[in-house]
Design an enzyme around this catalytic site. Sequence first.
Site, short mmCIF file in Angstrom:
data_model
loop_
_atom_site.label_atom_id
_atom_site.label_comp_id
_atom_site.label_asym_id
_atom_site.label_seq_id
_atom_site.Cartn_x
_atom_site.Cartn_y
_atom_site.Cartn_z
N GLU A 1 43.16 39.15 39.18
CA GLU A 1 42.79 40.37 39.92
C GLU A 1 41.52 40.95 39.32
O GLU A 1 41.39 41.05 38.10
CB GLU A 1 43.85 41.47 39.82
CG GLU A 1 45.03 41.29 40.70
CD GLU A 1 46.01 42.46 40.57
OE1 GLU A 1 45.59 43.60 40.28
OE2 GLU A 1 47.21 42.21 40.74
N GLU B 1 51.53 41.98 35.60
CA GLU B 1 51.30 43.17 34.80
C GLU B 1 52.60 43.82 34.32
O GLU B 1 52.93 44.96 34.70
CB GLU B 1 50.47 44.19 35.60
CG GLU B 1 49.12 43.66 36.04
CD GLU B 1 48.30 44.69 36.83
OE1 GLU B 1 48.86 45.72 37.23
OE2 GLU B 1 47.11 44.45 37.06
N TYR C 1 39.96 45.59 35.27
CA TYR C 1 39.28 46.59 36.09
C TYR C 1 38.29 47.45 35.31
O TYR C 1 37.23 47.78 35.83
CB TYR C 1 40.33 47.52 36.75
CG TYR C 1 41.13 46.79 37.81
CD1 TYR C 1 40.68 46.72 39.12
CD2 TYR C 1 42.31 46.13 37.49
CE1 TYR C 1 41.38 46.03 40.10
CE2 TYR C 1 43.02 45.43 38.45
CZ TYR C 1 42.55 45.38 39.76
OH TYR C 1 43.24 44.69 40.71
N HIS D 1 56.13 41.49 41.47
CA HIS D 1 55.01 42.44 41.46
C HIS D 1 55.62 43.83 41.69
O HIS D 1 55.39 44.48 42.70
CB HIS D 1 53.99 42.07 42.52
CG HIS D 1 52.63 42.70 42.33
ND1 HIS D 1 51.47 41.95 42.21
CD2 HIS D 1 52.25 43.99 42.25
CE1 HIS D 1 50.44 42.77 42.06
NE2 HIS D 1 50.89 44.03 42.10
N ASN E 1 44.17 40.21 34.64
CA ASN E 1 43.71 41.23 35.60
C ASN E 1 42.79 42.19 34.85
O ASN E 1 43.15 42.68 33.77
CB ASN E 1 44.88 42.03 36.17
CG ASN E 1 45.72 41.20 37.12
OD1 ASN E 1 45.41 40.03 37.39
ND2 ASN E 1 46.79 41.78 37.63
N ARG F 1 46.70 34.43 46.37
CA ARG F 1 47.75 34.89 45.46
C ARG F 1 48.54 36.01 46.15
O ARG F 1 47.97 37.05 46.50
CB ARG F 1 47.12 35.41 44.16
CG ARG F 1 48.09 36.05 43.22
CD ARG F 1 47.43 36.44 41.89
NE ARG F 1 48.42 37.05 41.02
CZ ARG F 1 48.46 38.34 40.71
NH1 ARG F 1 47.54 39.17 41.16
NH2 ARG F 1 49.42 38.80 39.94
O1 IFM Z 1 46.89 47.55 43.37
C1 IFM Z 1 47.05 47.21 42.05
C2 IFM Z 1 47.84 45.94 41.91
O2 IFM Z 1 49.07 46.03 42.54
C3 IFM Z 1 48.07 45.63 40.45
N1 IFM Z 1 46.86 45.66 39.70
C4 IFM Z 1 45.98 46.78 39.87
C5 IFM Z 1 45.73 47.01 41.35
C6 IFM Z 1 44.79 48.22 41.53
O3 IFM Z 1 45.36 49.36 41.00
#
Ligand code: IFM
Length: 477
Positions: free
Chosen positions: A378, A171, A303, A126, A301, A82
């Site tokens: 992600e 995002e 985290y 992006h 995505n 990606r």
């Molecule tokens: O690096 C970023 C990415 O560009 C978008 N999502 C979160 C990642 C980590 O912060």
Amino acid sequence: MTDATTDQRTFGEDFLWGSATAAYQIEGAAAEGGRGPSIWDTFSHTPGRTSNGDTGDVAVDHYHRWREDVALMKDLGLDAYRFSISWSRVQPGGTGEFNAEGIGFYSDLVDGLVAAGIKPVVTLYHWDLPAELEARGGWTNRETAVAFGEYARRMAVELGDRITVWTTLNEPWCSAYLGYASGVHAPGRTEPLAALQAVHHLNLAHGLAARAIREVLGDEAQLSVTLNLHVTRPDDPDSESDRDAVRQIDAVGNRAFLGPLLEGAYPVDLLQDTAAITDWSFVEDGDLETIAQRLDVLGVNYYSTGRVRRHDGTGERAQADGHGDSGATPWVGADDVEFLPQPGPHTAMGWNIDPAGLTELLLGLRDSYPDIPLMITENGAAFEDVVDADGRVHDAERVSYLHDHIDAVGQAIDAGADVRGYFVWSLLDNFEWAHGYERRFGIIRVDYGTQERLWKDSARWYQRLVAASVLPEVTQV
Ligand code: IFM
């Protein structure tokens, strides 16, 4: 599923294993090949905006080293890659003339991937808006969405059926709220109204692009958008007011996108929460229909998670949401919501590690939108990597983070979530936006002095996972 002989978690044969990057974070060559400036060039060159004044001028030089990077992906055994297209590399001003050299770069990259047996998953946006468009209002201007639709159309013509999945936006929450409300990202504005205009025009841009791609490529084209959905929990689950704080964050953070994209409407409570800022009259007749194009897959995505409570109006409001401290909040319309520090462990970003949140998120999506396949576009972590005396990076924390999150995806699949793939963020260490080069997310280390690539233990571990589609133990590196 579990492998009967090894007792390890297995994933289906068609499950896509990949890695992800983004143009401004890796390409460099900012002034080469006819590329025009983007808002991130302007922002990163503005003193005080990024750690150490770091910029993406050189980044990890992927523009010149892409063949080497595709070879790394092939060695890793990736099914898919990606990456994003820099709009200002292929159309320097964002409207008007396209740049053949820039288009050629992506066309060669796509050919290289296909030749290596790696499926190209492209993201059209992006965060790197052509600077000329920002001069005309950026995402607050509806014309930016129209221009994006035309750029998408041209990319569909140029790259055509070589692309496995077309992702319109990455995002949009970050583009709108970090770019226009808290100002920690480009273009660095702190105007709540502008942020809500940006939300709508990004949604509209998605719809126009999706429609244009389908007009060029037909129904075969696989269309997607990637959202960073927020898993937010109430500080006190028994407090109605804390639960309402969660609702507010869900409205402005998640449903501001999910609503129009998947249900053809903005949530009523979002309109109420933001009524003091706007009456949303920038939403024109027909926009919602344009936005709600059929999606073939939703990119997710993930985290970390957040914890909130209602601020009682006294004292300072905590804002530990992990999105930078600019003094201004990205949470437009939720001024009375406090983000509380989360218990550890944390990554080097200060984000808490909470794999259960990923399972929760995927199961929530399964319940709300059972017909839409999901893809983890992600997931990954930054840690303080060191090159040891043996010349290797033993990034056990990253291996453990990846193991636990991929296991969390497996748990969601077992419970009925239709997850089709997983892309680790990121293939390479790279420019981490306002943090510059201080945060390393790669499974492959980059020496920023020499641009040498070095496999971390996490890369070896991921290679083993991809080879058999069986989740290795954390010790199997
Ligand atoms: O690096 C970023 C990415 O560009 C978008 N999502 C979160 C990642 C980590 O912060």
